[in-house]
Design an enzyme around this catalytic site. Structure first.
Site, PDB file in Angstrom:
ATOM      1  N   CYS A  73       0.971  -1.212   0.050  1.00  0.00           N
ATOM      2  CA  CYS A  73      -0.070  -0.139  -0.022  1.00  0.00           C
ATOM      3  C   CYS A  73       0.911   1.344  -0.009  1.00  0.00           C
ATOM      4  CB  CYS A  73      -1.006   0.037   1.292  1.00  0.00           C
ATOM      5  SG  CYS A  73      -2.099   1.511   1.305  1.00  0.00           S
ATOM      6  N   CYS A 179      -8.014  -0.159   0.006  1.00  0.00           N
ATOM      7  CA  CYS A 179      -7.230  -0.528   1.241  1.00  0.00           C
ATOM      8  C   CYS A 179      -7.106  -2.191   1.173  1.00  0.00           C
ATOM      9  CB  CYS A 179      -8.216  -0.364   2.551  1.00  0.00           C
ATOM     10  SG  CYS A 179      -7.361  -1.148   3.994  1.00  0.00           S
ATOM     11  N   GLN A 318     -16.669 -10.715  14.673  1.00  0.00           N
ATOM     12  CA  GLN A 318     -14.982 -10.795  14.302  1.00  0.00           C
ATOM     13  C   GLN A 318     -14.738 -10.196  12.952  1.00  0.00           C
ATOM     14  OE1 GLN A 318     -12.707 -10.918  16.506  1.00  0.00           O
ATOM     15  NE2 GLN A 318     -13.121 -12.087  18.233  1.00  0.00           N
ATOM     16  N   GLU A 368     -23.788 -10.738  28.294  1.00  0.00           N
ATOM     17  CA  GLU A 368     -23.339  -9.552  27.463  1.00  0.00           C
ATOM     18  C   GLU A 368     -24.378  -8.394  28.070  1.00  0.00           C
ATOM     19  OE1 GLU A 368     -21.987  -6.804  25.414  1.00  0.00           O
ATOM     20  OE2 GLU A 368     -21.041  -8.705  25.172  1.00  0.00           O
ATOM     21  N   ASP A 417     -14.087 -13.623  27.034  1.00  0.00           N
ATOM     22  CA  ASP A 417     -13.603 -13.016  25.797  1.00  0.00           C
ATOM     23  C   ASP A 417     -13.925 -11.471  26.193  1.00  0.00           C
ATOM     24  OD1 ASP A 417     -12.686 -12.035  23.451  1.00  0.00           O
ATOM     25  OD2 ASP A 417     -14.307 -12.877  22.144  1.00  0.00           O
ATOM     26  N   CYS A 444      -7.812 -10.001  23.769  1.00  0.00           N
ATOM     27  CA  CYS A 444      -7.210  -9.200  22.606  1.00  0.00           C
ATOM     28  C   CYS A 444      -6.071  -8.400  22.789  1.00  0.00           C
ATOM     29  CB  CYS A 444      -8.387  -8.279  21.945  1.00  0.00           C
ATOM     30  SG  CYS A 444      -9.103  -7.241  23.108  1.00  0.00           S
TER      31      CYS A 444
END
Length: 490
Positions: A73, A179, A318, A368, A417, A444
């Site tokens: 890129c 992109c 995701q 959640e 998670d 993450c």
């Protein structure tokens, strides 16, 4: 030696920082240099000097590292998305593996982490169509893997419409038609959308003045279904512009041009949904709370493994489903379910991990905080025929203690998670009280994973296995799965 702004030095890059920036030393002081690669010899200019460290700008590459590659890129250095595209992909994987290990050692206090770490799971091959221009997938790894894009729409200083991505650490938009992390269908969508805005005189958003209309365009792609979603985020209630050919008083009157947008986009391959999202807040938040479909379905569908999911513009899903299948597969492997277990899935989102676990567990209960996500999770469970899943709306640190203390629920396995900030201490405390045989932690952020693992180890759990997964090639981010168990159960 005290470093000062605008001083220039020749530096050898010896390490990589948390975001992938190069690290060199001047008289023992660490200097962080964006775009530099381990092994580079560079000339830098000091742009910020602190007491114990400094930041430098790469001015000249004197001797390139053996790990340096030419990014595919042309905007990679300016853009905030591909922070390490100039680093050989194999080196990226090694650095991410080391990043996880170092956090677990330094923050988590895990001394035998090398024995516990499995090899990082990288992208086996680029995820790309074979007919992409120049067949870039043949020569550059880990591209075209994202199924979601959010393109800011603005005017530049010359008044031209720009659509692209923010430059690193700014809200200055880099105008681009391509992109290489995004699905190739986005290239055509953005070209058409730019033409539409100009043709119908639709005004982009002005962030400083909070004026104008179009803030972002969001796209989602079902990687296994081929379904495509387009959502236009506006600072208003309807998409307004001027139809070409009108004049006089009509020319001054804005007209709803939403159906003109539909005509512009409707033959995009796989297009399933076009919607408008209303966000009139003066904030950096991208999406508002309300969406209105103007063409097609309210949702698109996609699969992770054998599980099907319905996805709307507001859904958390995701962004790299191919690697997510590997990530969740590793979590399922660590859970080692045999069909008679009760499993709790904390921070469950739209039920992506919950439904993966439900294939093997007796009962799965997901928690959640976002009501809309739980509504999606319930729909996804019904669509897939799972009747062994139950979902709760609320904070994990509130729902889990309530269910445990008031209703006596238990868990054989708990899967977490959490967001980047990690687990709440109350949730961890309740998990420990429930004494599940296993805790599977999907993370993450290696630093908050290590922090939480340290608390769980102090409470009697042992780290058994750890595996990093590269979800986000050419960026500094990495996902990790860790298995913890109670020794007394073995």
């Amino acid at each position: 030696m005290a470093l000062e702004k605008n001083q220039e030095f020749e530096v050898t890059i010896e390490d990589m920082g948390n975001e992938g920036e190069g690290i060199g030393h001047i008289d023992g002081m660490a200097v962080f240099v964006k775009d530099a690669v381990v092994g580079d010899v560079v000339r830098i200019k000091i742009i910020k000097a602190k007491k114990n460290y400094a930041y430098g700008r790469l001015m000249e590459l004197i001797t390139p590292s053996q790990y340096r590659v030419e990014p595919i890129c042309p905007h990679a250095r300016r853009c905030g998305g591909c922070s390490i595209m100039q680093v050989d992909y194999i080196k990226q994987l090694a650095w991410k593996q080391d990043k996880v290990m170092n956090c677990l050692k330094r923050i988590g206090g895990i001394t035998n982490v090398e024995d516990l770490m499995e090899p990082i799971i990288g992208m086996e091959s680029p995820v790309s169509d074979s007919d992409v221009v120049f067949h870039e997938s043949d020569v550059f790894p880990a591209i075209r893997y994202r199924n979601k894009a959010q393109f800011p729409v603005r005017r530049d200083k010359d008044g031209n419409i720009v659509i692209g991505f923010y430059a690193g650490r700014t809200h200055s938009v880099i105008d681009t038609d391509v992109c290489y992390l995004q699905d190739a269908v986005n290239d055509e969508i953005i070209r058409r959308f730019r033409r539409f805005l100009n043709e119908y005189d639709v005004e982009p958003y002005d962030e400083e003045r909070h004026t104008g209309l179009v803030r972002h365009i969001l796209t989602r792609v079902g990687r296994k279904t081929g379904e495509v979603m387009i959502c236009v985020i506006i600072n208003g209630t309807e998409l307004l512009g001027v139809v070409p050919g009108t004049s006089g008083a009509q020319k001054k009157k804005s007209m709803n041009v939403e159906q003109e947008l539909v005509k512009c986009m409707e033959n995009i391959p796989g297009l399933t949904s076009i919607s408008i999202n209303v966000n009139r807040e003066k904030s950096n938040r991208i999406l508002g709370d309300r969406c209105r479909t103007i063409w097609g379905s309210d949702t698109i569908s996609d699969y992770i493994g054998n599980v099907k999911y319905q996805i709307n513009p507001l859904s958390f899903y995701q962004v790299n489903p191919e690697q997510t299948e590997k990530l969740y597969g590793k979590a399922l492997e660590y859970a080692d379910l045999h069909g008679d277990e009760t499993v709790w899935d904390l921070y469950c989102g739209i039920g992506t991990i919950s439904l993966f676990l439900a294939q093997k567990a007796k009962k799965v209960m997901g928690v959640e905080i976002i009501p809309e996500a739980i509504e999606d999770a319930r729909k996804n469970a019904k669509m897939n025929g799972f009747d062994n899943v139950e979902f709760f709306v609320g904070k994990a640190e509130e729902v889990l203690p309530e269910q445990y203390e008031k209703h006596g629920v238990y868990a054989d396995v708990i899967v977490v998670d959490p967001p980047r900030k990690g687990c709440d201490e109350v949730a961890i405390s309740t998990m420990v009280k429930m004494q599940p045989k296993k805790i599977v932690y999907v993370s993450c952020d290696p630093a908050t994973l290590a922090r939480d693992v340290k608390m769980l180890v102090a409470a009697g759990y042992e780290v058994k296995k750890v595996c990093a997964v590269d979800q986000f090639g050419h960026t500094g981010h990495v996902e990790t799965v860790a298995l913890l168990s109670r020794p007394a159960t073995e």
